[in-house]
Design an enzyme around this catalytic site. Structure first.
Site, PDB file in Angstrom:
ATOM      1  N   GLU A 125    -109.171  55.643  -6.706  1.00  9.09           N
ATOM      2  CA  GLU A 125    -109.751  55.441  -8.048  1.00  9.09           C
ATOM      3  C   GLU A 125    -109.292  54.120  -8.671  1.00  9.09           C
ATOM      4  O   GLU A 125    -109.829  53.709  -9.693  1.00  9.09           O
ATOM      5  CB  GLU A 125    -109.414  56.636  -8.953  1.00  9.09           C
TER       6      GLU A 125
ATOM      7  N   CYS B 223    -101.938  61.034  -4.851  1.00 14.59           N
ATOM      8  CA  CYS B 223    -100.569  60.715  -5.231  1.00 14.59           C
ATOM      9  C   CYS B 223     -99.858  61.968  -5.752  1.00 14.59           C
ATOM     10  O   CYS B 223     -99.595  62.873  -4.982  1.00 14.59           O
ATOM     11  CB  CYS B 223    -100.559  59.554  -6.228  1.00 14.59           C
TER      12      CYS B 223
ATOM     13  N   HIS C  58    -104.391  55.283  -3.954  1.00 10.51           N
ATOM     14  CA  HIS C  58    -105.263  55.564  -5.101  1.00 10.51           C
ATOM     15  C   HIS C  58    -106.659  54.970  -4.926  1.00 10.51           C
ATOM     16  O   HIS C  58    -106.907  53.829  -5.332  1.00 10.51           O
ATOM     17  CB  HIS C  58    -104.651  54.951  -6.363  1.00 10.51           C
TER      18      HIS C  58
END
Lengths: 222, 81
Positions: free
Chosen positions: A196, A86, A194
């Site tokens: 994560e 990002c 994302h």
């Protein structure tokens, strides 16, 4: 396996990235401040999501010129794996470690939510737990994710198999539905979604965990 | 002390959704004659340099190193006393 997360002013996914790396590597990552230059020897560096410097001037522009990014660029040149997620992707393009730029979303709105993506060849090379052609879902949350590059650059990315992920339903107008790309050497990856944030069913999915585990497994085996 | 004014615009062909939104709003206000609206930015600062050429050189370097992104933007520099 040692890893590091670079923390910029207004990074906001640095701790999420640290948890994902800790789970995948078994070691707590180093949290490195952008204003420092010293970074211990690590195998993997993550530039996390967020809104470094409030997205002033251009998203990632100021962060890309921070002292720690000199170190990150040196390490990337030596083959250390670098992932920009990002805002981290924006920082990598602003730094010139990845080609292209991330413009304001074509629909002008901040887009947020899980998105399905096709795994392309570069992502399958980067994290062999993923197979080219399969679909994974990571969350997105961005205002400037509209990937653009000169036509010859896009053609080259496609010809060299350097697209990593492609949106199934393009949320931001990005060229060729690109969600992520790698550098020429294949050790630097930037992506808007994302991984994560997709490391547990409680969070809505585990495709991100598969990504990190596959990456770390391949690095350990190398 | 001189003044520098940097004008930064999106390159031709680079999609400008903000310009498009402004164009839509202008049209809604009855300004249908406005087309191809593009939004850019202006950065102004005072600059200490021996002469205009030196000031321009430094401003040029600032544009290359930080103020503009050559992938998507063009810039022009004006130096005044």
């Amino acid at each position: 396996m040692k890893s590091a997360v670079i923390v910029f002013p207004a990074s906001n996914c640095d701790r999420d990235a640290a948890v994902a790396l800790r789970d995948a590597t078994g070691n707590q990552p180093v949290m490195a401040w952008h204003g420092d230059r010293d970074l211990p020897d690590v195998d993997l560096i993550v530039l996390p999501g967020g809104f470094s410097y409030g997205d002033y001037l251009r998203s990632g522009a100021m962060a890309a010129r921070s002292p720690m990014m000199e170190t990150v660029a040196d390490r990337a040149a030596k083959g250390v794996r670098v992932i920009g997620i990002c805002n981290g992707f924006q920082i990598l393009t602003e730094r010139g470690l990845l080609p292209g730029a991330l413009l304001r979303n074509a629909g002008l709105e901040f887009v947020c939510g899980p998105v399905a993506m096709r795994v392309e060849a570069a992502a399958a090379r980067f994290a062999p737990s993923l197979t080219a052609g399969e679909y994974v879902t990571f969350p997105i949350a961005h205002h400037d994710g509209n990937y653009t590059a000169e036509k010859d650059v896009l053609d080259r990315l496609e010809a060299e198999g350097r697209v990593a992920f492609r949106y199934v339903a393009n949320p931001n107008g990005s060229a060729n539905d690109i969600a992520g790309v790698v550098n020429e050497a294949g050790n630097v990856l930037g992506l808007m979604p994302h991984p994560e944030r997709a490391i547990s069913q409680v969070l809505g999915g585990v495709d991100g965990r598969r990504f990190f585990e596959g990456l770390v497994g391949a690095m350990a085996a190398a | 002390m001189m003044k520098a004014k940097i004008e930064i615009t999106l390159k031709n062909g680079v999609l400008d959704p903000q310009g498009k939104a402004i164009e839509g709003a202008l049209s809604g206000l009855g300004f249908q004659e406005a087309s191809n609206v593009r939004q850019g930015k202006v950065i102004e600062f005072e600059i200490d340099a021996v002469d205009e050429a030196a000031a321009r050189d430094r401003a040029e370097e600032m544009c290359r190193k930080l103020l503009a992104n050559p992938v998507m933007e063009n810039y022009s520099i004006a130096i005044s006393a």
